[in-house]
Scaffold this active site. Sequence first.
Site, short mmCIF file in Angstrom:
data_model
loop_
_atom_site.label_atom_id
_atom_site.label_comp_id
_atom_site.label_asym_id
_atom_site.label_seq_id
_atom_site.Cartn_x
_atom_site.Cartn_y
_atom_site.Cartn_z
N GLY A 243 0.76 -1.25 0.00
CA GLY A 243 0.00 0.00 0.00
C GLY A 243 0.78 1.28 0.00
N PRO A 277 4.55 -5.18 -0.79
CA PRO A 277 4.49 -4.00 -1.65
C PRO A 277 4.31 -4.36 -3.12
CG PRO A 277 6.76 -4.47 -1.04
CD PRO A 277 5.91 -5.49 -0.33
N GLY A 278 3.47 -3.63 -3.81
CA GLY A 278 3.27 -3.83 -5.25
C GLY A 278 3.64 -2.56 -6.00
N ARG A 279 2.71 -1.62 -5.97
CA ARG A 279 2.87 -0.37 -6.70
C ARG A 279 4.21 0.32 -6.45
NH1 ARG A 279 -1.55 2.90 -7.97
NH2 ARG A 279 -2.71 1.72 -6.43
N ARG A 315 -6.39 3.31 -15.40
CA ARG A 315 -6.44 4.06 -14.14
C ARG A 315 -7.09 5.44 -14.26
NH1 ARG A 315 -2.64 5.51 -11.49
NH2 ARG A 315 -3.45 5.00 -9.45
N TYR A 319 -10.24 5.49 -11.86
CA TYR A 319 -10.08 6.21 -10.58
C TYR A 319 -9.83 7.70 -10.78
CZ TYR A 319 -8.05 1.49 -9.64
OH TYR A 319 -7.76 0.15 -9.57
N CYS A 347 -14.15 3.50 -28.17
CA CYS A 347 -15.47 4.13 -28.29
C CYS A 347 -16.15 4.24 -26.94
CB CYS A 347 -16.32 3.35 -29.28
SG CYS A 347 -15.52 3.31 -30.88
N GLU A 348 -15.61 5.08 -26.08
CA GLU A 348 -16.15 5.37 -24.75
C GLU A 348 -15.72 6.79 -24.42
OE1 GLU A 348 -17.84 3.41 -22.59
OE2 GLU A 348 -17.67 1.57 -23.75
C1 LIG Z 1 -3.12 -5.12 -3.77
C2 LIG Z 1 -2.54 -5.75 -2.59
C3 LIG Z 1 -1.22 -5.49 -2.22
C4 LIG Z 1 -0.34 -4.52 -2.96
O1 LIG Z 1 -0.78 -3.21 -2.85
P1 LIG Z 1 0.10 -2.01 -3.42
O2 LIG Z 1 -0.70 -0.81 -3.13
O3 LIG Z 1 0.29 -2.24 -4.87
O4 LIG Z 1 1.40 -2.02 -2.68
C5 LIG Z 1 -0.72 -6.14 -1.12
N1 LIG Z 1 -1.48 -7.01 -0.40
C6 LIG Z 1 -2.75 -7.30 -0.73
C7 LIG Z 1 -3.52 -8.25 0.09
C8 LIG Z 1 -3.33 -6.67 -1.83
O5 LIG Z 1 -4.60 -6.95 -2.15
#
Ligand SMILES: *Cc1c(COP(=O)(O)O)cnc(C)c1O
Length: 422
Positions: A243, A277-279, A315, A319, A347-348
């Site tokens: 997150g 962590p992802g994003r 995105r 959002y 086409c949106e």
């Molecule tokens: C989406 C998600 C993440 C990653 O979130 P980021 O905002 O991309 O860091 C981590 N854990 C869970 C359970 C998620 O659903």
Amino acid sequence: MTVSADIFRRHNGELWMEDVALSAVAERFDTPCYVYSRAALESVWRRYDRAFGARRHRVHYAVKANGNLAVLDTLARLGSGFDIVSGGELARVVAAGGEPAKVVFSGVGKSAAEMRAALAADIGVFNLESASEMERLNRIAGESGRRARIAIRVNPDVDAKTHPYISTGLNENKFGVPMTEALALYRRAAALPNLHIIGVACHIGSQLTDLTPFADAMARVMALVKELKTAGIEVEHVDAGGGLGIRYREEEPPAIEDYVAVLCKAIPEPYEICIEPGRSICGSAGVLLSRVEYLKETPTRRFAICDAAMTELIRPALYEAWHEVQAVGTEAAAEPELVYDLVGPVCESADFLASGRKLRLREESLIAIMSAGAYGQVMASNYNARPRPPEIMVDGAVMHLVRPREDLQDLYASERLLPKAQ
Ligand SMILES: *Cc1c(COP(=O)(O)O)cnc(C)c1O
């Protein structure tokens, strides 16, 4: 956090990623295309890893942010674990050489088939999100002759103060188990023969730019850990989820080191700290390259119609997310700076990439939509029968094609006509 300045720079006015001119990527692979920097991925992952110092920890990259095998491979080579939300993501991790023992399976709707596959792969831990899911996993683990390691994902009911679509830690969300039910659920888990409790987990949302919600959530989770201990239930790790936000526009997300310091302070020894962590790992490491097809003026607006669309980066449409747009080359440097809405061919009316941007553009100008490395390609679709673009990983001066552009025939290769004469 932002990717260090040496990943993106200008040479004679031209935008480069590492030691590659983005115009050269477009020339070789055509547009639209996604371009990722290996060095950027590695440097962020290492920052997370180093920030923990001697604390026992595990970084589980959240595959859903960008699941390209080359991205997973890059991180697996550093020793990363992976957070998955489906059997498909598990298959990707395994195909990329990730270690199943370092896999965390999150998500509210794990199917029986997905549970079986994850048990067969002997993944590290299931993060459970409901009583029903717990009963199902216990049954399937029994049938598979295994004991499933589990954590329960609790919902600490904190406001992550992010976009409502990416906030997950409030009681009104579908995610996690309410704090008030957590103890009873852990007691139930402890009584089930095929489950082995090893942790507690939470994840409160995405694109968080303030540390307070993380600290608040961890305080609540640690209160639960104490309660569990009193009840005779010991956990080994605390999973703080993912997150941490990135800078798209003017956000000032906390430094990774400060974020980790908050976790280390909130979660005492001897608990192992896990993060997902992802994003923040892949977001700033990627761009979406696109070419302007047409400049079009209406009585009230000036449009740049691009060859990328909501099908490549949803995105903004989903959002109202803001992505920086940069001209890649200098060919339009002499053009007047005008305010454009950047839209795609889909086409949106929701099909926009950016609106109200002051840019110098020409038809055929190459643009880079920045910070498109996370939640870009993974959310791409074939709407309007658009083939999905290629993905390129830049590594120093080398361009690796890590996924080719789809052919038109790919789009319907598995479809069938009706039988003749019926
Ligand atoms: C989406 C998600 C993440 C990653 O979130 P980021 O905002 O991309 O860091 C981590 N854990 C869970 C359970 C998620 O659903």
